[in-house]
Design a protein around this motif. Sequence first.
Motif, PDB file in Angstrom:
ATOM      1  N   PHE A   8      30.759  13.806  72.655  1.00  0.00           N
ATOM      2  CA  PHE A   8      31.524  14.207  73.931  1.00  0.00           C
ATOM      3  C   PHE A   8      31.008  13.187  75.139  1.00  0.00           C
ATOM      4  CE2 PHE A   8      31.564  18.205  71.468  1.00  0.00           C
ATOM      5  CZ  PHE A   8      32.829  18.674  71.675  1.00  0.00           C
ATOM      6  N   LEU A  14      30.747  16.885  77.855  1.00  0.00           N
ATOM      7  CA  LEU A  14      30.936  18.176  77.338  1.00  0.00           C
ATOM      8  C   LEU A  14      31.297  18.899  78.304  1.00  0.00           C
ATOM      9  CD1 LEU A  14      30.595  20.057  74.828  1.00  0.00           C
ATOM     10  CD2 LEU A  14      27.883  20.331  75.313  1.00  0.00           C
ATOM     11  N   TRP A  17      34.938  18.593  78.792  1.00  0.00           N
ATOM     12  CA  TRP A  17      35.732  19.026  77.717  1.00  0.00           C
ATOM     13  C   TRP A  17      35.730  20.357  77.880  1.00  0.00           C
ATOM     14  CZ3 TRP A  17      34.859  22.431  73.558  1.00  0.00           C
ATOM     15  CH2 TRP A  17      35.864  22.572  72.506  1.00  0.00           C
ATOM     16  N   ALA A  41      24.072  21.209  74.958  1.00  0.00           N
ATOM     17  CA  ALA A  41      24.959  22.355  74.964  1.00  0.00           C
ATOM     18  C   ALA A  41      24.290  23.449  76.294  1.00  0.00           C
ATOM     19  CB  ALA A  41      24.896  22.976  73.684  1.00  0.00           C
TER      20      ALA A  41
END
Length: 207
Positions: A8, A14, A17, A41
């Motif tokens: 990503f 990320l 996205w 994450a």
Amino acid sequence: MAVRVGGFGGVAGLVAWLQRADVSHLVDATHPFAAQMSAHAVAAAAQAHVAHIVLTRPGWVAEAGDRWTRVADIPGAAAALTGAPASVMLALGRMHVEAFAAQPQHRYLLRFVDAPRETVALPHHRLVVDRGPFTVAGDRALMRAHAIDLVVCKNAGGVGAQAKLIAARELGLPVVMIDRPAVPERVEVHDVAAVLRWIGHDADRGV
């Protein structure tokens, strides 16, 4: 169902996205040793205000009869092999083999899923190409056939790769166990049903 393959672009990628895809719940089901991906994450979910949970296998815990030496990482595992020549089973996959070239006195048993395309950087090694799941009887026979003195592995957890630990215990062999890397605090569960319950209960964003 949409499928994306590839990275990503770090935390910022990320976050972008997640927002573009209008994601409400993020489930991190990466390998327990994928520390950077998991840390990204955690950070991205917080920045994007997305609910976040981790699906991971519980780590292994030493039992009666186990002879574990716990180390923090791959360099620590290599350093733990200082000493007289021995027959060592490296149950790590091919990514980390080169680190053990620092201990060239040993005879190494490697088990890879696929045959390597490049020469293995260990002066004394034997290679077994095989794909799990493995059995206790099979791993016990493998260790005996190669006169293994010591096993090195990562604490990946779960039952699928546990056979080598049980076999080592039965044979009285020491194990150098590499601990899982440190990761930011997050919510963890150990089965898919728990993930589904979490999603079904409409978890608060930012968990």
